[in-house]
Write an enzyme that holds these catalytic residues in place. Structure first.
Site: not given
Ligand code: ACM
Length: 541
Positions: A148, A177, A248, A315, A406, A408, A456-457
């Site tokens: 990301r 991703d 992804h 996902e 998480y 983030d 996660w960024t």
């Protein structure tokens, strides 16, 4: 300076101290030479002392450091004795000696983390004491999403040092991703030529009206990866690569449109995704796709010696498969009853393929849906349930529930978090995280390999933002992963905070832009930047 993080199993204080001087030597016995090189390297930089090699372990000068293997100890277990005959660190394996060396660095004080000496009159002392220590879990990880937002190689090497300083030993490297493909694959150069750059980037949550109108991208060459893996290995860290299938994958499809569901959409019109959310463009379940990814994994295996290879699996929206005549034909041919089974077939293919090459597949907990092959392991992210089901079915598990670890997610409910996404997870929440669910019997719990925190960024555009989200919570997480803490309600959070007050000095010396405990925070919310909707489970990314 015995405010150690993570807390060792046992510390017995003595009286007196070992002083390092210009005559002090470091002696590394057989099998501990690599640790000796690492330790003398960092301590020479920080202290300016020569720290010559060759001090014999039975020397009586009392100002040296000895490192050696001790067969009676577990591979990551160590004993550190600081006394009249100097400092002796013994470990069951080189890893144990290395973790002991990390403890020694903490004992020397925050300046031991600097890259050059800061004062001439400084004394370097290790209090007399005996420490016996070993980790609770064998998998103590951090996942970093470099897809990301790309983190240049130097930043990754720096994170490996930060992991090592906290006795974390798995670096889960999220390399691909929808928004970027970050690893050079020689056979398919467009994966990075096309797939590693996007034209612009959404700022904040996907509902935010703001865009960063400039290209973002970057990738690691294969030599960069070799360097990262070797640097990690010197620090007793395993790098677990993640290459995502079948969801992804928009960046890969943008580079090679034939990988997508070409009978449903015009995949030649796709570009590397510029916003966040769950993406509908998934890989087509064709032989061509399987062969393509086998080629990719062939190169990945050559670069990463890790036993586990992460294939994503989370996902994966299945609408395109429902609409695709090709996918439906494939399901009929294989006798599959629905698209979940098609995903299971896809993952199962790579499970078999990796097993045949002596590796093991690991994926996010969605890979349990539709059945999973025996040796495969699961990263339980949607809570504990996936991990519990997996362990009961005999699969190994890494616990990383998003409600808990998480990083983030915002660290408090106030208005000053930069982009307030996800659940509120305070430092104390992370400290009270328990990786082994109470529902598991001791027999089932053996399948919990350990735990990892995930970063996660989407909303972290650079290293300083990653630091702010990761620290100090990663220090609390490291103690959960390493130390045998009591049940969550009985954990001494106040005691942890007292040690953390000293640990901030180490993080300062390391240049970590952690979230300060009080006072002005370096990140103000930018007007117009939205986080995720605040309450309830986050609509993910
Ligand atoms: C995930 O957070 N989608 C694994």
């Amino acid at each position: 300076m015995t405010e150690l993080i993570p807390m060792p199993r046992d510390v017995v204080a003595g009286s007196g101290e070992v002083r390092l001087t210009e005559y002090s030597q470091i002696h590394a016995g057989p099998g501990a030479e690599g640790v000796g090189q690492w330790l003398s390297g960092v301590l020479r930089q920080a202290t300016g002392l020569p720290l010559r090699e060759g001090w014999e372990l039975d020397d009586t000068d009392g100002d040296g450091i000895g490192l050696r293997l001790a067969p009676g100890l577990g591979a990551e277990e160590y004993r550190l004795v600081s006394g009249p005959s100097g400092v002796l660190i013994e470990g069951g394996g080189a890893a144990g000696v290395f973790w002991g060396a990390q403890t020694l660095r903490q004992l020397l004080g925050p300046d031991a983390y600097r890259r050059a000496p800061v004062g001439r009159d400084r004394t370097w002392a290790v209090p007399h004491l005996t420490i016996e220590d070993a980790p609770r879990f064998r998998w103590r990880g951090l996942m970093l999403d470099v897809a990301r937002h790309f983190m240049p190689k130097d930043g990754v090497l720096r994170y490996l040092d930060l992991l090592a300083a906290h006795k974390l030993n798995v670096f889960h490297f999220h390399l691909t991703d929808d928004q970027g493909w970050r690893v050079e694959i020689k056979k398919y150069p467009r994966l990075t030529e096309v797939g590693s750059w996007r034209a612009r980037t959404k700022i904040g949550h996907r509902a935010s009206p703001l865009w960063e109108e400039k290209p973002h991208g970057g990738h690691y060459t294969q030599d960069d990866i070799r360097e990262i893996v070797a640097y990690a290995a010197e620090r007793h860290i395993t790098v677990v690569p993640e290459i995502d299938v079948p969801g992804h994958s928009q960046a890969a499809i943008a580079a090679y449109p034939e990988l997508g569901n070409t009978d449903v959409i015009d995949t030649t019109a796709l570009s590397v995704w510029d916003t966040w959310g769950i993406n509908p463009n998934v890989l087509a379940p064709t032989d061509n796709t399987l062969r393509f990814y086998e080629d990719v994994f062939e190169e990945v295996l050559e670069l990463f010696p890790s036993e586990f290879i992460h294939v994503g699996g989370d996902e994966c929206l299945k609408d395109q498969w429902r609409q695709s005549a090709t996918a439906q034909t494939r399901m009929r041919e294989l006798g599959l009853k629905d698209e979940d089974e098609l995903q299971a077939w896809f993952i199962g293919h790579f499970d078999g393929w990796l097993s045949a090459r002596g590796r093991r597949l690991i994926g996010w907990d969605e890979i349990l849906e539709g059945g999973l092959a025996k040796g495969a392991a699961v990263s339980s992210w949607r809570g504990y349930a996936g991990g519990i089901a997996a362990a009961r079915a005999g699969h190994d598990v890494v616990m990383c529930p998003e409600q808990q670890v998480y990083l983030d997610h915002r660290q408090d409910a106030g208005a000053d978090e930069p982009v307030p996404i996800g659940y509120v997870r305070s430092l104390e929440d992370v400290y009270r995280f328990e990786p082994v669910p109470a529902e598991l019997t001791p027999y089932e719990a053996r399948h919990v390999l350990g735990t990892q925190a995930n970063v996660w960024t989407e909303v972290m555009e650079d290293q300083a933002r990653v630091d702010y989200q990761a620290f100090p919570r990663l220090a609390a997480f490291a103690e959960v992963a390493w130390s045998s803490l009591p049940v969550p309600a009985e954990r001494d959070f106040a005691g942890f905070e007292r040690r953390l007050a000293v640990h901030y000095g180490r993080l300062d010396a390391l240049g970590v832009a952690y979230r300060p405990p009080t006072g002005p925070r370096p990140w103000q919310r930018r007007p117009g930047v939205l986080g995720r909707p605040i309450d309830g489970p986050p609509p993910n990314r």
